[in-house]
Design a protein around this motif. Structure first.
Motif: not given
Length: 354
Positions: A29, A44, A91, A118
């Motif tokens: 990230i 994402r 993500q 994430h």
């Protein structure tokens, strides 16, 4: 502390938390700003793994899609995760439908490799009890985005067609926070509610209680298809920027953050994979640029980036704010079986990067 310093402090605290809890994700990230500067996607991935839901919300779009014989499997999710990891992406968000209605949601989480990503969910909060929130945190979930249509209980319940929806959503917000999950209140902003006391009160509530407020601008889609009267205008956008300055917890996805430029994130910043594997440049653009059940993810994304509106940066939201884009392109899938192939939407040579 200035507004800028407060925003930085919040961002730094979240990054430090991520570094402690998921070091492999943190290493990816912190490289996103560099990837963006090189013109690379930092996507994402939003996955509508299953469109099943317990509510019938007025603005829902999930029931507009054609059903297909093939749907994503857990093996498909693992393949998507492995491909995304190889591309340096970090993500996922699981949407729907209502993801917590799934009996195998723990398996969904495991398939998405939580040690390397994430992971968030978008939920109406109905099933997010205190025990469930703690369990999901332990299983590798990082973030919960809970829909709240209004600070007014009656309005929220009416929009969700459920008398208990508001109480469930508010309880879920606190259950999520108390479990140590990043907690985001998602609120749809229309031209009609943008500059109202209710929006300000919601921003104040989020700021004072340590939540984030995601201001999702309305799109003329789903049961609002063709209703351009719900779209925000320039004055509404200005009001939301000023709201963010006063209450940094309230933000739009086009605002800059974490050292990255703002602007529309369609495809380069975020894209959607449907229950049936179709890849949309944005969850709100029901245009398929390929299918992950047929092709590698990179092939599909590279194809989409040749469309100039996704390969180049737009400072405003294409799907909900750029009236020229909405009038010329979004309107082309109104009234049609969804999703629509991108070649039916972007029909001119000038639509592509040469």
């Amino acid at each position: 502390m200035s507004d800028h310093d407060l925003k930085k402090a919040i961002e730094n605290a979240k990054r430090e938390k991520l570094k402690r809890e998921k070091p492999l994700v943190y290493e990816k990230i912190i490289k996103l700003a560099e990837k963006q500067a090189r013109g690379e996607p930092t996507s994402r991935i939003d996955i509508g793994y299953n469109y099943a839901c317990n509510l019938k919300c007025k603005h829902c779009m999930a029931n507009m899609f054609q059903k297909k014989d093939r749907s994503l499997t857990l093996a498909d999710l693992r393949s998507i995760a492995e491909q995304a990891d190889a591309l340096g992406w970090c993500q996922f968000n699981v949407s729907g439908g209502e993801p917590l209605i799934l009996k195998n949601f723990d398996e969904v989480l495991r398939a998405l490799m939580p040690e390397k990503f994430h992971i968030g969910i978008s939920t109406n909060g109905y099933f997010l009890t205190a025990e469930k929130a703690k369990h999901l945190k332990a299983a590798g979930l990082d973030k919960v985005m809970i829909s709240l249509d209004s600070y007014d209980e009656a309005l929220h319940n009416a929009n969700r067609a459920s008398d208990g929806a508001y109480g469930k959503a508010i309880a879920a917000i606190w259950n999520s926070k108390n479990a140590g999950l990043d907690t985001i209140i998602q609120h749809v902003i229309t031209h009609q509610n943008a500059r109202t006391d209710a929006t300000v009160k919601l921003a104040q509530f989020a700021q004072e209680n340590g939540f984030s407020l995601d201001l999702v601008i309305a799109k003329a889609l789903g049961q609002w298809e063709g209703r351009h009267d719900v779209l925000i205008d320039a004055e509404d956008a200005k009001f939301l920027r000023e709201l963010n300055q006063k209450y940094p917890a309230a933000r739009r996805d086009v605002f800059p953050s974490y050292g990255m430029r703002g602007g529309c994130g369609a495809l380069k910043g975020c894209f959607h994979i449907s229950q049936y594997g179709d890849v949309f440049p944005c969850v709100f653009m029901h245009i398929t640029i390929g299918n992950v059940l047929d092709e590698p993810l990179k092939t599909i994304v590279d194809r989409g980036l040749k469309i100039k509106y996704f390969g180049n940066r737009s400072p405003i939201c294409l799907a909900g704010e750029d009236r020229a884009f909405i009038d010329k392109y979004m309107s082309r899938f109104y009234g049609k079986p969804l999703p629509v192939d991108y070649r039916e939407i972007f029909t001119e040579k000038d639509d592509y990067i040469q």
